[in-house]
Design an enzyme around this catalytic site. Structure first.
Site, PDB file in Angstrom:
ATOM      1  N   ILE A 183       0.819  -1.215   0.000  1.00 53.25           N
ATOM      2  CA  ILE A 183       0.000   0.000   0.000  1.00 53.25           C
ATOM      3  C   ILE A 183       0.849   1.260   0.000  1.00 53.25           C
ATOM      4  O   ILE A 183       0.346   2.362  -0.122  1.00 53.25           O
ATOM      5  CB  ILE A 183      -1.020   0.021   1.165  1.00 53.25           C
ATOM      6  CG1 ILE A 183      -0.330  -0.115   2.519  1.00 53.25           C
ATOM      7  CG2 ILE A 183      -2.061  -1.041   0.978  1.00 53.25           C
ATOM      8  CD1 ILE A 183      -1.305  -0.075   3.678  1.00 53.25           C
ATOM      9  N   GLY A 184       2.130   1.094   0.110  1.00 57.77           N
ATOM     10  CA  GLY A 184       2.994   2.268   0.034  1.00 57.77           C
ATOM     11  C   GLY A 184       4.447   1.850   0.088  1.00 57.77           C
ATOM     12  O   GLY A 184       4.789   0.782   0.599  1.00 57.77           O
ATOM     13  N   ILE A 185       5.286   2.679  -0.481  1.00 58.43           N
ATOM     14  CA  ILE A 185       6.722   2.404  -0.450  1.00 58.43           C
ATOM     15  C   ILE A 185       7.417   3.644   0.078  1.00 58.43           C
ATOM     16  O   ILE A 185       7.139   4.758  -0.368  1.00 58.43           O
ATOM     17  CB  ILE A 185       7.260   2.078  -1.858  1.00 58.43           C
ATOM     18  CG1 ILE A 185       6.567   0.817  -2.385  1.00 58.43           C
ATOM     19  CG2 ILE A 185       8.773   1.887  -1.831  1.00 58.43           C
ATOM     20  CD1 ILE A 185       6.932   0.449  -3.801  1.00 58.43           C
ATOM     21  N   GLY A 186       8.272   3.437   1.039  1.00 59.39           N
ATOM     22  CA  GLY A 186       9.011   4.571   1.596  1.00 59.39           C
ATOM     23  C   GLY A 186      10.481   4.257   1.686  1.00 59.39           C
ATOM     24  O   GLY A 186      10.942   3.224   1.194  1.00 59.39           O
TER      25      GLY A 186
ATOM     26  N   SER B  43      12.221   3.394   4.211  1.00 61.53           N
ATOM     27  CA  SER B  43      12.620   2.262   5.031  1.00 61.53           C
ATOM     28  C   SER B  43      11.995   0.952   4.574  1.00 61.53           C
ATOM     29  O   SER B  43      12.108  -0.066   5.239  1.00 61.53           O
ATOM     30  CB  SER B  43      12.281   2.539   6.494  1.00 61.53           C
ATOM     31  OG  SER B  43      10.920   2.828   6.615  1.00 61.53           O
ATOM     32  N   GLY B  44      11.323   0.946   3.459  1.00 58.63           N
ATOM     33  CA  GLY B  44      10.777  -0.305   2.949  1.00 58.63           C
ATOM     34  C   GLY B  44       9.325  -0.147   2.526  1.00 58.63           C
ATOM     35  O   GLY B  44       8.855   0.957   2.260  1.00 58.63           O
ATOM     36  N   LYS B  45       8.664  -1.281   2.470  1.00 59.31           N
ATOM     37  CA  LYS B  45       7.299  -1.266   1.961  1.00 59.31           C
ATOM     38  C   LYS B  45       6.293  -1.315   3.104  1.00 59.31           C
ATOM     39  O   LYS B  45       6.562  -1.900   4.142  1.00 59.31           O
ATOM     40  CB  LYS B  45       7.084  -2.457   1.031  1.00 59.31           C
ATOM     41  CG  LYS B  45       7.965  -2.395  -0.211  1.00 59.31           C
ATOM     42  CD  LYS B  45       7.758  -3.606  -1.088  1.00 59.31           C
ATOM     43  CE  LYS B  45       8.617  -3.528  -2.351  1.00 59.31           C
ATOM     44  NZ  LYS B  45      10.062  -3.624  -2.080  1.00 59.31           N
ATOM     45  N   VAL B  46       5.150  -0.709   2.847  1.00 56.83           N
ATOM     46  CA  VAL B  46       4.053  -0.799   3.805  1.00 56.83           C
ATOM     47  C   VAL B  46       3.022  -1.746   3.185  1.00 56.83           C
ATOM     48  O   VAL B  46       2.619  -1.560   2.034  1.00 56.83           O
ATOM     49  CB  VAL B  46       3.443   0.599   4.086  1.00 56.83           C
ATOM     50  CG1 VAL B  46       2.268   0.492   5.033  1.00 56.83           C
ATOM     51  CG2 VAL B  46       4.517   1.542   4.648  1.00 56.83           C
TER      52      VAL B  46
ATOM     53  N   ASP C  33      10.156  15.400   9.299  1.00 54.62           N
ATOM     54  CA  ASP C  33       9.984  14.862   7.941  1.00 54.62           C
ATOM     55  C   ASP C  33       8.561  15.119   7.451  1.00 54.62           C
ATOM     56  O   ASP C  33       7.932  14.247   6.859  1.00 54.62           O
ATOM     57  CB  ASP C  33      10.313  13.360   7.929  1.00 54.62           C
ATOM     58  CG  ASP C  33      10.695  12.862   6.527  1.00 54.62           C
ATOM     59  OD1 ASP C  33      11.025  13.709   5.666  1.00 54.62           O
ATOM     60  OD2 ASP C  33      10.670  11.645   6.307  1.00 54.62           O
TER      61      ASP C  33
END
Ligand SMILES: Nc1ncnc2c1ncn2[C@@H]1O[C@H](COP(=O)(O)OP(=O)(O)OP(=O)(O)O)[C@@H](O)[C@H]1O
Length: 538
Positions: A152-155, A157-160, A268
């Site tokens: 559902i998301g990529i940031g 620190s990795g994937k959500v 952030d």
């Protein structure tokens, strides 16, 4: 390091696995169908782009079939946790105790947070949570949740990932962090503010081990509307009305005020870290991602350069001390973007943080081009000016921001053609200058010169009213589409990583002392080893 989180259907299955997680993937077809139908991201172009490496899980479901598939759940699961560039220390906790009934109760309390809960209740939670760090579960997450392969998301620190509560069927968001001081700090600071209605709620947190690496698995409420940047871009980055921006800032500002009153800086704040409950009108906006949040001990100012350059205030880029006012600058940038559709500072060469962009940030050079800004009230532009002040001690505080007519939802002075207010300089190129303070310069730097060029030209451009339209504005004038915020963000992310790792070191040219007669230069060389070449996030 990549971790393999394979998934299970039944609680306790393969509970003897040393990885702490079942080795069979048997996620039910029903759940997957529901997932496909209910996922608001799945059919948007952005969702497709973001999750191109992920696939919808085959309903045939056997682990073997799935592994054979090119974009198998296994590969998705493998990339579930962390990206390979992460370089955090791993601190193995000694304590593996099960939670006491009291902490279990506390956890339930957190899980049942009503998004509409009052400030009063949030205050109680705050006082309560101030004395405790988050009660971590040590049993396997798959006992309580079905972890889906849906990204559902990529940031950074990795994937959500999406996960589902096995008892209620509720959909939640799962963020996996490699255990270590930074991850602990993220979770603890997030937990301290968990009670606020405009902070994404942590529902559960697990300490689980994958291939001998300890991870923290943070289960958060699922924000159906996704992040605000995606929502904004999905409507072609069309500027929001002042009323809408006021509402967003009122909600997010309320969370920021809550943090700042607890002496926590988020560090952030950006549109991707503002999450939306829905895509509809009644959207509740919440602050997420405490990856860089910090609570200074004994009033020590924060020194690490962790803000995204795009949103970063000059004192961060200048390696100067900064504190909560960093968040205010970032809120100013977010407001600016939402009101016009493009950022106040960006590199015209598509770089993450060019010397030109850095210089404009440092000097507070930005514009309010007429086409987009004439319809915005002077009061709101003034708010942005106050938020984007280069001197942090002069920058608007969160309490001041919360008192502005924009945020209070009061009638701002009528929106009209640009008025020449005292001190505001206008040029004839359709640009109103963002800065107007007598002590600050009133010109634009030539775009994207290298540092040396800027040093040479600094005197020439100082205190000069610009007689030409800055390139960044011409770019917009020429009908070129404003830079895609997401693509800029990707570049910015890479630069940010460099900054966090201390790669943005200052290079001091070595003078030839044999032929150098300049005593100052010689002294600078001799003392160069004493200067701090890079600053690391602690
Ligand atoms: N609770 C949630 N509900 C819905 N989407 C979420 C949730 N949490 C995160 N996301 C999505 O995942 C993305 C990345 O999440 P998050 O910012 O927490 O990760 P990160 O790795 O810390 O990112 P970064 O440091 O790059 O900002 C968000 O921008 C958002 O799109």
């Amino acid at each position: 390091m990549i971790f393999d989180l394979t998934l299970e259907d039944e609680p306790g299955e393969d509970s003897n696995s040393s990885s702490g997680i079942s080795s069979n993937y048997t996620n039910s077809a029903k759940t997957r169908d529901e997932e496909i139908n209910s996922n608001p991201f799945r059919f948007t172009p952005d969702a497709i782009r973001r999750s191109h490496s992920a696939s919808v899980v085959s309903s045939s479901g056997s682990a073997k079939d799935l592994e054979a598939a090119a974009e198998s759940p296994t590969s998705v699961q493998k990339s579930l946790c962390l990206n390979a560039t992460s370089a955090l220390e791993i601190a193995i906790s000694d304590s593996d105790d099960e939670l006491s009934p009291a902490t279990q109760r506390k956890l339930c309390l957190c899980a049942s947070q009503n998004p509409k809960q009052t400030q009063e209740a949030a205050q109680r939670t705050r006082l309560d949570s101030q004395n405790h760090s988050f009660p971590y579960h040590t049993h396997q997450i798959t006992e309580d949740y079905t972890v889906s392969s849906e990204i559902i998301g990529i940031g950074e620190s990795g994937k959500v990932m999406a996960c589902y509560n096995k008892k209620t069927g509720d959909k939640l968001a799962l963020k996996v962090l490699r255990d270590g001081p930074k991850a602990r700090r993220e979770v603890d600071l997030h937990y301290l503010t968990n009670g606020h209605e405009n902070v994404v709620s942590i529902v559960d947190i697990y300490e689980n081990t994958f291939h001998d690496v300890k991870c923290l698995l943070m289960v958060c409420e699922f924000m159906e509307g996704g992040d605000l940047l995606t929502q904004f871009e999905n409507q072609s980055s069309k500027p929001y009305t002042e009323e809408k921006v006021g509402e967003i800032i009122r909600q997010i500002g309320s969370a920021v005020m809550y943090l700042h009153d607890m002496n926590i800086a988020h560090r952030d704040i950006k549109l991707e870290n503002i999450l939306c409950s829905t895509t509809g009108e009644d959207c509740v906006y919440k602050l997420g991602d405490y990856g860089f949040a910090k609570r200074p001990e004994r009033n020590v100012l924060m020194e690490s350069p962790c803000c995204t350059p795009f949103y970063a205030p000059p004192e961060v880029l200048g390696r100067e001390r900064y504190d909560k006012s960093c968040d205010m600058w970032s809120l100013g940038v977010a407001m600016y973007i939402l009101l016009c559709g493009y950022p106040p500072f960006y590199s015209m060469k598509g770089l993450a943080l060019s010397p030109g962009m850095r210089s404009r940030i440092a000097k507070g050079y930005y514009a309010f081009p007429h086409a987009e800004w004439d319809s915005v009230s002077q009061a709101t532009k003034e708010d942005i000016r106050c938020l984007l002040r280069t001197n942090p001690s002069e920058r608007m505080t969160i309490h001041e921001l919360m008192n502005t007519p924009l945020v209070r939802g009061e009638d701002a002075p009528p929106t009209s053609a640009p008025l020449a207010i005292p001190g505001e300089e206008m040029d004839d190129g359709g640009v109103s200058i963002g800065i107007r303070r007598p002590s600050e310069t009133l010109s634009f730097m030539p775009d994207d010169h290298d540092e040396e060029d800027l040093m040479h030209h600094a005197d020439e451009v100082h205190d000069k009213i610009p007689d030409e339209i800055p390139k960044s504005v011409r770019f917009l004038r020429d009908g070129v589409k404003a830079p895609r915020l997401h693509s800029i963000q990707e570049e910015v992310g890479r630069a940010l990583e460099m900054m966090r790792m201390g790669g943005d070191a200052v290079y001091v040219k070595q003078p030839n002392l044999a032929v150098c007669s300049n005593p100052l230069l010689a002294k600078r060389y001799k003392t160069a080893h004493m200067s701090i070449s890079s600053v690391h996030c602690s």
